[in-house]
Each structure stands twice: as structure tokens, then as C-alpha cells.
Scaffold this motif. Structure first.
Motif, short mmCIF file in Angstrom:
data_model
loop_
_atom_site.label_atom_id
_atom_site.label_comp_id
_atom_site.label_asym_id
_atom_site.label_seq_id
_atom_site.Cartn_x
_atom_site.Cartn_y
_atom_site.Cartn_z
N UNK A 389 0.82 -1.22 0.00
CA UNK A 389 0.00 0.00 0.00
C UNK A 389 0.85 1.27 0.00
N UNK A 390 1.96 1.22 -0.76
CA UNK A 390 2.78 2.40 -0.95
C UNK A 390 3.81 2.67 0.13
N UNK A 391 3.94 1.77 1.11
CA UNK A 391 4.91 1.96 2.20
C UNK A 391 5.69 0.66 2.42
N UNK A 392 6.90 0.74 3.01
CA UNK A 392 7.63 -0.48 3.36
C UNK A 392 6.81 -1.37 4.28
N UNK A 393 7.02 -2.66 4.15
CA UNK A 393 6.35 -3.60 5.05
C UNK A 393 6.61 -3.24 6.51
N UNK A 394 5.62 -3.46 7.35
CA UNK A 394 5.83 -3.32 8.78
C UNK A 394 6.47 -4.62 9.30
N UNK A 395 7.07 -4.60 10.48
CA UNK A 395 7.65 -5.83 11.02
C UNK A 395 6.63 -6.98 11.11
#
Length: 425
Positions: A389-395
Motif C-alpha cells: 500500500x505504498x509503504x515499506x512492510x511493517x515488522x
């Protein structure tokens, strides 16, 4: 008080069961509903098992001693991309919806469990045995299924083999019971259409002792009882089905967990089952200067940092995550490197990319390793995802990199990927 009005002391006596609702018509209607519903449950359950591709690799096979019970297995497709979301959503939602029907059916036939003698003929003995398998099997399947949906893994072993073998035991009893009882059920439904009353039911089925010889005063009609059961099923449907949809309907799924921990908000605000902390993933081992993806194939091994992966050709796919518990996300917008292009880096052509074994940084718990078939690897929507969704993966969604494959169960979309080994498995 005369003996005529003295309640019978034993449940083996037909007069002990006094509800005027019980009868072949009531039981037959419930049986017809369960016949269709349980058949759909069994088929979607088998499809769920096939979706794991258990004959691809031992790491995917949670029932290694299945033998002939795996006769139907096939390579799980990637089209349509919402296939597992649909089949498993139907399986779980239908199972919960049928609980009132199942309980009503068991209540309606409980006098037969106490009928004496235990067997009047070979056919009757087979029917009683099938009834024991049916009741025991269905209770086991529904209880373990509901516990699994609620993420309460209170089993004396792994859910997968217990539910798989339990389903086959149950379906064996179910098939025998249907073969033996279907003619009587059809006759009873024909009586209903002909407008015949309880006397005709009782007199027409001497081997079906469900109509009480001394019924109590009715408090509800049989049709009223069916409306009550149907209302309970509708309520459970309304408080479960939303787990398979995105948007406002998800808020109505009060009986479904939608995954584990609260996913929060923002681009990564969608459902998860496994958090990084719960699987022992330390922030120190996912730092950009530490983490490397190891990719192995016939031409050797390459090690890629997240920065190097981001410099490769990136592609996007809109795919959901769908889990065995029945919940699924809406389509999320993933961006990363195609799996088939990673295969090219280690000696394969994109159009002939083989199976791949994927290993996670996760050190404990099921599916820290998972195998994907060649058709999954070659699908252009299958990615080693780096962003969502346009952002780096979260942990908790698998940073630094995770697998996302169309139509695959959620556990095969491995998070915190550390190694990928391409080759025929």
C-alpha cells in the motif's frame, strides 16, 4: 396418581420423550438441510487441504500418513486470485451457520440413541454404528473447527491431522447413514407435501420411534421450531460472514477474530495472525545492514540486501491474504520482485522457473518453511513483496521481505524471508 399418568422412569421408553415437536417430518427437514450443507463443508474442506499442496513437499504436508486419503490431490491453481478466500470463507461461515441446525437435528433424534434392543437386524445394526460415527464425528469436527476459528488451539495435537482424519471418519458414517435413511426422509417429505398430519407420520414409520405416544401440550409448532432454528443460523451467519469481506461488513463479524493482534491503522493496518515478537524476530536481524536474502539455484547462490532488491525491476499486485480460520483481507497493493525473476538470477528461464523452498527467519512455530509449486512461482503476480500500500512492510507484515502468491493460503505467504532455494521438489 394412576400408572397411566406416571412419567416413565427410563429414557429407553418411547413415552419418556414427550415433546410434540419431534417427529419424522421435523427430523427429515433438518436432515435435508444438513445433507446439502455438510456435503459442501466436506468438499470445501478437501479443497482447503489441497490448497496447501501437501504432495509437493513434506514441509507442506501436515498429514504424512494419509495414504489413499490423498487420492484427489492436485496442483492448486493461482486463478482466480480470490479462490482460497472464497472456498475457505464458505467452509468456515457455512460451518458456523449450520450449528443450530446440527444441534436441532441431534435433539430431534436423541430418543434413537436410547432405543432397545441395540440392533434388530444387520441393517439396523449398521444404522446404529453409523449413527455413533456420525454423532461423534460431527461433534468433533465442529468443536475443533470452531476452536481453530477462534484461534484457541486446545487440541491434543496438530489441528490439521485431527480435523483431516476426523472428517473422513465422519463422512464415512454420514454416507452410510444417508444411504440407509434417505428413503424414509424422502417419504416423510412427500407426506408433508400431501398435507398429512402427525398420525400418518407416526403410523407410517414404525421403525422411526420419534413421535411420542403421550406428547406434552405444545408450546410451539414444528414450523415455529424450524423458524427458530433458521433464525439462529441467520444470526450466526450475520456475525461471521463479514470476516471474508472488506469494508463495513467486517464490523458485523462479532464471532470471528479477523486474525490475531490489532493491526493498527495506516498502510499496514490489515489483519495478521503472527506478529514478529511472537515468532522471535528481533529488530537487530532485520536491519538493512544485516539482513540478506539468500537465493540458490543451479548457477550458484546470490545474496541480496533489501537495497539491492529495490534496485531490481519492481512490479505490483493487488492480492488478498486468506487464512484457514476463514478470515481474509481485502486486496492489498503489494510491490516487489517477481518470484520468477529471482529464479532467473540463479540460472533458470522465467517461463520454466521450478518449485521453490522458502525459509523464514522465524525459528519456531508451523510453516517457518514452505514450498511453492512452479505454477505459483511463474505467475506474474507472485512476488517477493517489499512494500504494501505504498509503504515499506511493517515488522508484523514480514519486513524486510515476504512472499505473496495469488489464491494461496496465508501460511504459504511466508514472512521475514531469509532463503529461497529453486529446484524441483
Amino acid at each position: 396418581m394412576s400408572r397411566l399418568h406416571t412419567p416413565p422412569a427410563s429414557p429407553t421408553s418411547p413415552g419418556f420423550w414427550r415433546s410434540p415437536v419431534r417427529g419424522p417430518w421435523f427430523t427429515s427437514v433438518l436432515g435435508i438441510v444438513l445433507l446439502g450443507g455438510i456435503t459442501a463443508l466436506f468438499v470445501t474442506g478437501l479443497l482447503s487441504y489441497a490448497a496447501y499442496n501437501p504432495d509437493l513437499s513434506p514441509v507442506n504436508d501436515k498429514t504424512p500418513d494419509k495414504g489413499l486419503l490423498g487420492f484427489y490431490l492436485f496442483a492448486w491453481p493461482t486463478q482466480p486470485h480470490w479462490l482460497y478466500r472464497l472456498t475457505q470463507g464458505i467452509h468456515v461461515t457455512l460451518g458456523i451457520t449450520l450449528i443450530p441446525v446440527l444441534l436441532a437435528k441431534l435433539w430431534s433424534v436423541v430418543p434413537k440413541l436410547f432405543a432397545l434392543p441395540p440392533a434388530r437386524s444387520l441393517t439396523h445394526a449398521l444404522e446404529r454404528i453409523s449413527l455413533l460415527l456420525l454423532v461423534g464425528g460431527v461433534l468433533f469436527e465442529f468443536v475443533t473447527g470452531v476452536l481453530n476459528v477462534q484461534l484457541d488451539y486446545l487440541f491434543p495435537g496438530s489441528f490439521y491431522p485431527l480435523h483431516f482424519y476426523g472428517a473422513w471418519v465422519f463422512i464415512a458414517g454420514f454416507v452410510v447413514h444417508v444411504v440407509l435413511r434417505a428413503p424414509a426422509a424422502v417419504r416423510n417429505l412427500r407426506r408433508m407435501r400431501a398435507g398429512k398430519g402427525p398420525q400418518e407420520e407416526a403410523g407410517g414409520e414404525p421403525d422411526f420411534p420419534l413421535v411420542s405416544p403421550r406428547p406434552a401440550e405444545p408450546t410451539v409448532s414444528r414450523r415455529g421450531a424450524l423458524w427458530f432454528v433458521g433464525g439462529g443460523s441467520l444470526l450466526l451467519f450475520g456475525t461471521t460472514a463479514g470476516q471474508s469481506f472488506d469494508g463495513p461488513l467486517r464490523r458485523t463479524a462479532l464471532l470471528a477474530p479477523h486474525g490475531g493482534a490489532d493491526p493498527g491503522s495506516g498502510p499496514g493496518g490489515f489483519q495478521i495472525n503472527k506478529t514478529a515478537a511472537s515468532r522471535g524476530i528481533a529488530a537487530a536481524e532485520t536491519r538493512e545492514d544485516v539482513w540478506r536474502l539468500v537465493v540458490t539455484g543451479p548457477s550458484g547462490t546470490v545474496r541480496l540486501s533489501r537495497k539491492e532488491l529495490l534496485e531490481l525491476p519492481l512490479h505490483s499486485s493487488a492480492l488478498p491474504i486468506a487464512c484457514v480460520e476463514g478470515w481474509s483481507t481485502g486486496d492489498q497493493w503489494w510491490r516487489g520482485v517477481r518470484l520468477r525473476e529471482l529464479a532467473v538470477l540463479v540460472g533458470y528461464d522465467a517461463d520454466s522457473a521450478p518449485d521453490v523452498m522458502v525459509e523464514s527467519l522465524q525459528r519456531r512455530g508451523a510453516f517457518r518453511r514452505a514450498a511453492l509449486r512452479s505454477n505459483q512461482v511463474r505467475d506474474p503476480r507472485s512476488l517477493l513483496a517489499l512494500d504494501v500500500n505504498g509503504e515499506p512492510l511493517t515488522p508484523d507484515h514480514g519486513y524486510p521481505a515476504r512472499i505473496i502468491v495469488p489464491a494461496a493460503p496465508g501460511v504459504l505467504n511466508t514472512k521475514w524471508v531469509a532463503r529461497m532455494t529453486f529446484g524441483d521438489l
